[in-house]
Each structure stands twice: as structure tokens, then as C-alpha cells.
Design a protein around this motif. Structure first.
Motif, PDB file in Angstrom:
ATOM      1  N   UNK A 184       0.828  -1.196   0.000  1.00 61.83           N
ATOM      2  CA  UNK A 184       0.000   0.000   0.000  1.00 61.83           C
ATOM      3  C   UNK A 184       0.872   1.259   0.000  1.00 61.83           C
ATOM      4  N   UNK A 185       0.276   2.364  -0.467  1.00 64.62           N
ATOM      5  CA  UNK A 185       0.974   3.648  -0.409  1.00 64.62           C
ATOM      6  C   UNK A 185      -0.057   4.749  -0.219  1.00 64.62           C
ATOM      7  N   UNK A 186       0.392   5.863   0.339  1.00 64.79           N
ATOM      8  CA  UNK A 186      -0.490   7.005   0.552  1.00 64.79           C
ATOM      9  C   UNK A 186      -0.505   7.865  -0.707  1.00 64.79           C
ATOM     10  N   UNK A 187      -1.665   7.943  -1.352  1.00 65.22           N
ATOM     11  CA  UNK A 187      -1.813   8.811  -2.519  1.00 65.22           C
ATOM     12  C   UNK A 187      -1.883  10.268  -2.102  1.00 65.22           C
ATOM     13  N   UNK A 214      -9.544  27.812  -8.406  1.00 64.55           N
ATOM     14  CA  UNK A 214      -8.298  27.220  -7.923  1.00 64.55           C
ATOM     15  C   UNK A 214      -7.746  26.250  -8.947  1.00 64.55           C
ATOM     16  N   UNK A 215      -6.475  26.430  -9.301  1.00 64.68           N
ATOM     17  CA  UNK A 215      -5.794  25.513 -10.192  1.00 64.68           C
ATOM     18  C   UNK A 215      -4.943  24.540  -9.391  1.00 64.68           C
ATOM     19  N   UNK A 216      -5.026  23.256  -9.730  1.00 65.08           N
ATOM     20  CA  UNK A 216      -4.268  22.217  -9.026  1.00 65.08           C
ATOM     21  C   UNK A 216      -3.188  21.695  -9.966  1.00 65.08           C
ATOM     22  N   UNK A 217      -1.922  21.795  -9.534  1.00 68.80           N
ATOM     23  CA  UNK A 217      -0.808  21.397 -10.385  1.00 68.80           C
ATOM     24  C   UNK A 217       0.057  20.356  -9.680  1.00 68.80           C
ATOM     25  N   UNK A 218       0.862  19.684 -10.463  1.00 65.76           N
ATOM     26  CA  UNK A 218       1.761  18.659  -9.955  1.00 65.76           C
ATOM     27  C   UNK A 218       2.018  17.645 -11.050  1.00 65.76           C
ATOM     28  N   UNK A 219       3.066  16.869 -10.893  1.00 68.31           N
ATOM     29  CA  UNK A 219       3.363  15.830 -11.871  1.00 68.31           C
ATOM     30  C   UNK A 219       2.278  14.760 -11.842  1.00 68.31           C
ATOM     31  N   UNK A 220       2.257  13.917 -12.863  1.00 73.17           N
ATOM     32  CA  UNK A 220       1.318  12.807 -12.888  1.00 73.17           C
ATOM     33  C   UNK A 220       1.557  11.896 -11.690  1.00 73.17           C
ATOM     34  N   UNK A 221       0.467  11.441 -11.091  1.00 69.90           N
ATOM     35  CA  UNK A 221       0.566  10.511  -9.977  1.00 69.90           C
ATOM     36  C   UNK A 221       0.849  11.148  -8.631  1.00 69.90           C
ATOM     37  N   UNK A 222       0.652  12.468  -8.521  1.00 69.08           N
ATOM     38  CA  UNK A 222       0.940  13.156  -7.253  1.00 69.08           C
ATOM     39  C   UNK A 222      -0.300  13.417  -6.409  1.00 69.08           C
ATOM     40  N   UNK A 223      -1.489  12.982  -6.878  1.00 71.47           N
ATOM     41  CA  UNK A 223      -2.694  13.095  -6.058  1.00 71.47           C
ATOM     42  C   UNK A 223      -3.702  14.131  -6.501  1.00 71.47           C
ATOM     43  N   UNK A 224      -3.491  14.758  -7.660  1.00 75.52           N
ATOM     44  CA  UNK A 224      -4.400  15.817  -8.112  1.00 75.52           C
ATOM     45  C   UNK A 224      -5.820  15.292  -8.338  1.00 75.52           C
ATOM     46  N   UNK A 225      -5.938  14.254  -9.157  1.00 74.43           N
ATOM     47  CA  UNK A 225      -7.261  13.691  -9.452  1.00 74.43           C
ATOM     48  C   UNK A 225      -7.881  13.070  -8.211  1.00 74.43           C
ATOM     49  N   UNK A 226      -7.057  12.482  -7.353  1.00 77.07           N
ATOM     50  CA  UNK A 226      -7.557  11.891  -6.114  1.00 77.07           C
ATOM     51  C   UNK A 226      -8.185  12.960  -5.230  1.00 77.07           C
ATOM     52  N   UNK A 227      -7.554  14.135  -5.150  1.00 72.62           N
ATOM     53  CA  UNK A 227      -8.124  15.229  -4.360  1.00 72.62           C
ATOM     54  C   UNK A 227      -9.481  15.636  -4.899  1.00 72.62           C
ATOM     55  N   UNK A 228      -9.609  15.751  -6.218  1.00 75.11           N
ATOM     56  CA  UNK A 228     -10.897  16.120  -6.798  1.00 75.11           C
ATOM     57  C   UNK A 228     -11.955  15.057  -6.517  1.00 75.11           C
ATOM     58  N   UNK A 229     -11.560  13.788  -6.552  1.00 73.66           N
ATOM     59  CA  UNK A 229     -12.518  12.715  -6.283  1.00 73.66           C
ATOM     60  C   UNK A 229     -12.971  12.719  -4.820  1.00 73.66           C
TER      61      UNK A 229
END
Length: 247
Positions: A40-43, A57-72
Motif C-alpha cells: 500500500x501507499x499514501x496517494x 483554484x488551479x491544481x498542479x503537480x506531476x502525474x501521480x501526485x494526487x491531483x485527481x484523487x483530491x478532486x474525487x
């Protein structure tokens, strides 16, 4: 005084690497602890954000850093494993273009189904139906099964339906990158219209120009943590210094 519409406090969510998804229902309630188990890992971890009504608000970061997870988490599609996520207004999520659409139903049927699932009454759908179809430019395929639409058509339909909801919070997660330029321009004009009407926007994008166009505030996620919460200009400068142009 500003009115908070989203309040994320010390939120964390974890996934399994070996199964490619969340833990089982049994795992959630049996032997639950705050440590990630093997595989397991913490997203996201220890993320706190307060969003006021009308903010963009704009959310930025590399792929796999939790952006979409935050929106979900904000959309209620996922629940945090620790901390809390409180959303005080309704949400119109444009997160996954296939979400809520049924392959074997026609475009017409999917408009009624998806809008209805998001709380729009049958009468309101009737009133807005032509507007939705005209905006999506799908009048010629209105009775075609959804599964036969191109990816661009699916984006147009999804955006057209979701942007016609009355919910005060709009979540947009990169999906507009799929559409052609002419339709993207039309979508952006619609977002401008919604922001002018006081909507709150959470916008995940890798396009720096779009982020600067719509957003005044930015969140920079890195390794599942909130690295910076500041103006969109400061956030992009920090991100570019760390990794280069958003990608």
C-alpha cells in the motif's frame, strides 16, 4: 466574510499497488490502522485546504501526485482514510468523461440519465435539452448509442451536461485536453460565464496558459502532500523551478 464551501482537514487516502485499487470492504473495517500495509501507499497525506465561494483554484503537480484523487475526494467519489472532507455546496464533477454514461443508451437517453443522477428534474432537463445538444454539437447523432461516439463527442456531451447543472462547485480534471481547439474555446467561454456568475472552480490542468486564465489561487501537490497553497503565479513559478513546465 467569505463563505467556505470546501473544507479539507488533514485528509489522507491510501491505495494498493499489487491490486491496482482500493482495499476491500473487509479491510476498511477489520484491523484498520493508519500505517500503510505491505503493497500500500499514501496517494494523499495530511492535506488541508479551505475553499471559499467563488474562488477559482488551479491544481498542479506531476502525474501521480494526487491531483485527481483530491478532486474525487471533493466530489464524494472516494472517502478519506484519515482526516475529513466537508463540502457545503453541491458539486458538478467533470472528472472522467465516461462517468455516469451508459454505452448501450442513446445520446438522448444518456442526457436524461446523467442529468437526473446529478439532481436535475425531468422538467428542467426538458427545458435545457436542446441547449445541451446544441452546445455539444450532437444533433445528428442524438439517437445513436453512446458507445458509437468518438472520444471527442463524449467529451462534448459530458461537458455540455455537467456545465448546465445548477451546482455551485465545478470540478474539471484535464478532460478538455481531448477535445478539438474550436470546442475547447467554446468550453472555456462557458467556464468564464460560470465564474462570472459566482461559481467555484477546481481546475486540474497541465496547461499553464489555461491555469493563468481561469485561476487566481493554486495548489501544488508533490508526492501526495500539499507543497504550496498560494497565488497561481507563485505556485507555477515554484513548480517550474522544481520540475519545469507543468506536464
Amino acid at each position: 466574510m467569505a463563505e467556505p464551501v470546501i473544507d479539507v482537514r488533514d485528509a489522507g487516502i491510501r491505495f494498493r499497488r499489487n491490486r491496482g485499487g482500493r482495499r476491500s470492504f473487509k479491510d476498511l473495517f477489520a484491523g484498520r490502522n493508519r500505517r500503510a500495509r505491505p503493497g500500500e501507499f499514501w496517494a494523499l497525506r495530511n492535506v488541508s485546504v479551505t475553499v471559499n465561494a467563488g474562488e477559482a483554484i488551479g491544481v498542479v503537480g506531476r502525474n501521480g501526485q494526487g491531483k485527481s484523487t483530491l478532486l474525487k475526494l471533493v466530489a464524494g467519489v472516494m472517502l478519506p482514510d484519515e482526516g475529513r472532507v466537508a463540502v457545503h455546496k453541491g458539486v458538478a464533477p467533470l472528472i472522467e468523461i465516461t462517468g455516469g454514461f451508459v454505452n448501450d443508451l442513446t445520446v438522448r437517453e444518456n442526457v436524461y440519465l446523467t442529468a437526473g443522477l446529478h439532481g436535475m428534474t425531468r422538467r428542467t432537463i426538458d427545458e435545457r435539452f436542446d441547449e445541451i445538444i446544441d452546445f455539444a454539437e450532437l444533433g445528428e447523432v442524438i439517437d445513436t448509442p453512446y458507445k458509437h461516439l468518438s472520444s471527442g463527442m463524449k467529451v462534448r456531451l459530458a461537458f455540455s451536461v455537467i456545465s448546465r447543472l445548477d451546482e455551485p462547485i465545478l470540478l474539471v480534471d484535464e478532460v478538455l485536453a481531448v477535445g478539438d481547439k474550436a470546442f475547447r474555446d467554446k468550453c472555456y467561454a462557458r467556464i468564464d460565464e460560470l465564474l462570472a456568475g459566482g461559481r467555484t472552480l477546481f481546475f486540474v490542468s497541465h496547461n499553464e496558459r489555461d491555469l493563468k486564465r481561469f485561476c487566481t489561487r493554486g495548489l501544488y501537490l508533490d508526492k501526495g502532500a500539499l507543497a504550496l497553497d498560494a497565488s497561481i503565479t507563485e505556485v507555477l513559478e515554484r513548480y517550474n523551478a522544481d520540475y519545469g513546465t507543468p506536464r
